[in-house]
Enzyme design. Sequence first.
Site, mmCIF file in Angstrom:
data_model
loop_
_atom_site.group_PDB
_atom_site.id
_atom_site.type_symbol
_atom_site.label_atom_id
_atom_site.label_comp_id
_atom_site.label_asym_id
_atom_site.label_seq_id
_atom_site.Cartn_x
_atom_site.Cartn_y
_atom_site.Cartn_z
ATOM 1 C CG ASN A 6 -1.851 1.475 1.952
ATOM 2 O OD1 ASN A 6 -2.036 2.048 0.588
ATOM 3 N ND2 ASN A 6 -2.301 0.990 2.570
ATOM 4 C CG PHE A 7 2.896 2.284 -3.565
ATOM 5 C CD1 PHE A 7 3.240 1.433 -3.157
ATOM 6 C CD2 PHE A 7 3.231 3.069 -5.026
ATOM 7 C CE1 PHE A 7 4.706 0.859 -3.637
ATOM 8 C CE2 PHE A 7 3.992 1.665 -5.763
ATOM 9 C CZ PHE A 7 4.484 0.790 -5.226
ATOM 10 C CE LYS A 8 -0.451 3.519 5.264
ATOM 11 N NZ LYS A 8 -0.039 2.865 5.751
ATOM 12 C CG HIS A 88 -6.189 1.597 5.451
ATOM 13 N ND1 HIS A 88 -5.528 2.941 6.398
ATOM 14 C CD2 HIS A 88 -5.144 0.953 4.882
ATOM 15 C CE1 HIS A 88 -4.168 2.527 6.282
ATOM 16 N NE2 HIS A 88 -4.217 1.322 5.507
ATOM 17 C CD GLU A 90 -2.948 5.592 6.464
ATOM 18 O OE1 GLU A 90 -2.938 6.061 5.474
ATOM 19 O OE2 GLU A 90 -2.084 5.308 7.327
ATOM 20 C CD GLU A 157 -3.570 -2.455 7.528
ATOM 21 O OE1 GLU A 157 -2.372 -2.817 6.931
ATOM 22 O OE2 GLU A 157 -4.151 -1.270 6.973
ATOM 23 N N GLY A 163 2.681 2.975 10.078
ATOM 24 C CA GLY A 163 3.441 3.426 10.906
ATOM 25 C C GLY A 163 4.722 3.465 11.960
ATOM 26 C CB SER A 194 5.714 -1.901 11.760
ATOM 27 O OG SER A 194 4.725 -0.040 12.287
HETATM 28 P P1 PGA Z 1 2.571 0.379 7.528
HETATM 29 O O1 PGA Z 1 1.033 0.868 7.022
HETATM 30 O O2 PGA Z 1 3.608 -1.268 7.012
HETATM 31 O O3 PGA Z 1 3.312 1.058 7.353
HETATM 32 O O4 PGA Z 1 3.046 0.344 9.553
HETATM 33 C C1 PGA Z 1 0.955 -0.325 6.908
HETATM 34 C C2 PGA Z 1 -0.406 0.067 6.313
HETATM 35 O O5 PGA Z 1 -1.747 0.815 6.432
HETATM 36 O O6 PGA Z 1 -1.491 -0.748 5.389
#
Ligand code: PGA
Length: 230
Positions: A6-8, A88, A90, A157, A163, A194
């Site tokens: 997931n590049f976000k 997700h 976010e 998650e 992150g 992570s």
């Molecule tokens: P991360 O993000 O690997 O940077 O913790 C995972 C995600 O949000 O899918």
Amino acid sequence: MIFAANFKTNHTRKSTELYIEELNEKLGAKKPEDRVYLFPPATALDAYEGDFKVGTQNAYPAVNGAYTGEIGLEQLDEFDIRTILIGHSERREQLGESQENVAEKFAFFQEHDFEIIYCIGEPLHVREKGFEAVMQYLLAQFDGIDLNYDSLIVAYEPIWAIGTGRSATIEEISTTHRALKKAIADKPLLYGGSAKPANIKEIISIAGVDGVLVGSASLDAESFSEMILA
Ligand code: PGA
């Protein structure tokens, strides 16, 4: 195993092309049964060639229409995108998507036969209340979601692990996945938060983990391929 990147809001169209070139060189060595997914930003969506699927991080549940700033089915069809990330944390937390919004999006893309990676996860204050509170919170994120959908992959998650560099412990992943598997039966269940080259072997060896959804450690093709080939 499933490895999803997931590049976000990272990478451009140009850098995504270079990333895919580098990844393709490495993927020759991957096990044939392992599946790789890439979720680049919307501006970098395209019909790329390679041993992976490209999905969208988000889309509006409509074919087209007056939804400023969004993309719909018509824009995804142009590049034959058939995979989507929904729910997700976010998007739930920062973009204000309610469970109702998420369920509506799920139903629309299910109706259009998309493969859906559906994300759930609890915030730290819920984790600190204990396992029962965690499960209650996670199961509520299945409200309005058809868990019998054939093309469903679930990603667990924990928000406090995303992150932050601090992954959930083996014990936390293991007990949560075991309990979630009871709700989702035979659907693949990914862990996210992570995941990185240093902990990938440990994570994918946990019973009930069918793969990983990776943010930060997926941004570099070398690091992501190291995880796939680990
Ligand atoms: P991360 O993000 O690997 O940077 O913790 C995972 C995600 O949000 O899918």
